[in-house]
Scaffold this active site. Structure first.
Site, PDB file in Angstrom:
ATOM      1  N   VAL A 162       8.435  34.015 -17.933  1.00  0.00           N
ATOM      2  CA  VAL A 162       8.819  34.085 -16.420  1.00  0.00           C
ATOM      3  C   VAL A 162       7.511  34.243 -15.671  1.00  0.00           C
ATOM      4  O   VAL A 162       6.960  35.161 -16.027  1.00  0.00           O
ATOM      5  CB  VAL A 162       9.668  35.517 -16.263  1.00  0.00           C
ATOM      6  N   LYS A 163       7.330  33.247 -14.915  1.00  0.00           N
ATOM      7  CA  LYS A 163       5.886  33.315 -13.948  1.00  0.00           C
ATOM      8  C   LYS A 163       6.115  34.531 -12.869  1.00  0.00           C
ATOM      9  O   LYS A 163       6.210  33.881 -11.459  1.00  0.00           O
ATOM     10  CB  LYS A 163       5.604  32.077 -13.605  1.00  0.00           C
ATOM     11  N   ALA A 164       6.117  35.756 -13.293  1.00  0.00           N
ATOM     12  CA  ALA A 164       6.246  36.630 -12.421  1.00  0.00           C
ATOM     13  C   ALA A 164       4.809  37.444 -12.173  1.00  0.00           C
ATOM     14  O   ALA A 164       4.236  37.578 -13.064  1.00  0.00           O
ATOM     15  CB  ALA A 164       7.294  37.897 -13.011  1.00  0.00           C
ATOM     16  N   TYR A 168       1.272  39.904 -14.575  1.00  0.00           N
ATOM     17  CA  TYR A 168      -0.356  39.631 -14.393  1.00  0.00           C
ATOM     18  C   TYR A 168      -0.915  41.046 -14.330  1.00  0.00           C
ATOM     19  O   TYR A 168      -2.284  40.906 -14.268  1.00  0.00           O
ATOM     20  CB  TYR A 168      -0.517  38.793 -13.070  1.00  0.00           C
TER      21      TYR A 168
END
Ligand code: PMP
Length: 313
Positions: A162-164, A168
């Protein structure tokens, strides 16, 4: 303080919020939005490349970024999301309104807006910000990396697929540690001690002419650049292994590179001060850099289905 003349924001005419074009300083988010208070936010980083000869701007693999954006929202159970066709139209509209004639980066975000508790599923708002972003000077020079003591996130904890924005924090910790230790970047290992990826890109090794990369089950983001490298390798009939990669393979690799939309194909010259090959940009890396550059600027016919022209009528 940011120097305004060097700040890419000075070139932004308009940004997009929920489909509406407006100046950047008018695009505000509420401090009660779960996208902020619970990091219920997913995003995409997309590049578009200027082709001076054709006077055209090509967005690279736009549909693939949109598909991944939808998958990120699906896993996090965002509801009543805008259609991908609509978001695509808004991205194109945003670029046209800014009238860029140079390489740009596009940040698309989808987040839970308004107010509510951590598991709330709507309303979903979207934002699109595009700005000039030339290729990094490190593309030609390469970088020196270290293996991080921070562990990569696990799929069953905070899934890297998931590019959440929440993921990061893991990348931030590893990046800060690497820089404080005098390196340019970090490589994270999985909970099983296998190579995962860097804070913002995937890792490739070249050993005896074979290109090797951690598999999609190694706690990585399913990178579009990684996929592009694999498809270029297939076309060039270069042998590829997508598998578990040991830390010590990093220390005996002939070449290593880091890849992602931002970095493109970035040579890694050393890991933990151990040189990859001769510690220079290697031949295989250079070959992928050249092919990738041609493809993204619309200079090869056989990969043109990956690029979306903006100004073509
Ligand atoms: N891994 C991480 C953690 C990233 O942030 C990125 C950059 N988006 C990548 C890999 C590379 O993904 P892509 O090639 O799709 O940009």
């Amino acid at each position: 303080m940011t120097n305004i003349s060097n700040d890419p924001r000075s070139k932004i005419k308009v940004v997009t919020m929920n489909g509406n074009l407006m100046p950047l300083n008018e695009a505000k988010v509420s401090i009660t939005a779960p996208g902020l208070s619970y990091a219920a936010l997913v995003f995409e980083g997309i590049r578009a490349y200027w082709n001076e000869k054709d006077k055209e701007l090509f967005v690279f693999r736009l549909d693939d970024h949109l598909k991944r954006f939808a998958n990120s929202m699906k896993i996090l159970k965002f509801e009543k999301t805008p259609s991908l066709d609509l978001i695509k139209k808004q991205i194109i509209e945003n670029i046209l309104a800014n009238d860029y004639k140079e390489d740009i980066y596009i940040r698309l975000q989808g987040y839970i807006d308004d107010w509510g508790e951590m598991a709330i599923r709507s309303p979903v708002s979207t934002s699109i910000v595009s700005y000039p972003r030339p290729r990094s000077i490190d593309f030609n020079k390469g970088k020196n990396f270290t293996v991080s003591s921070w562990q990569r996130l696990d799929d069953n904890a905070s899934p890297p697929r998931v590019k959440a924005s929440a993921n990061y924090l893991n990348s931030r910790l590893a990046s800060i540690q690497a820089r404080e230790s005098g390196y340019d970047g970090a490589i994270l290992l999985t909970s099983n001690g296998k190579v995962s990826e860097g804070p913002g890109g995937c890792i490739f090794l070249i050993r005896e002419g074979v290109i090797i990369t951690p598999s999609v089950s190694s706690g990585i983001l399913e990178s579009i650049t990684r996929d592009s490298v694999l498809k270029i390798a297939k076309e060039k009939k270069i042998r590829v292994e997508s598998r578990d990669v040991d830390r010590t393979e990093l220390y005996i690799a002939d070449e290593i590179f880091y890849c992602g939309t931002g970095q493109e194909i970035m040579p890694i010259l050393s890991v933990d001060k151990i040189l990859a090959g001769e510690g220079k940009v290697g031949n295989v890396t250079a070959l992928f850099q050249k092919k990738y550059t041609e493809i993204v600027r619309g200079k090869t016919k056989n990969f043109n289905f990956w690029i979306t022209p903006i100004y073509f009528k």
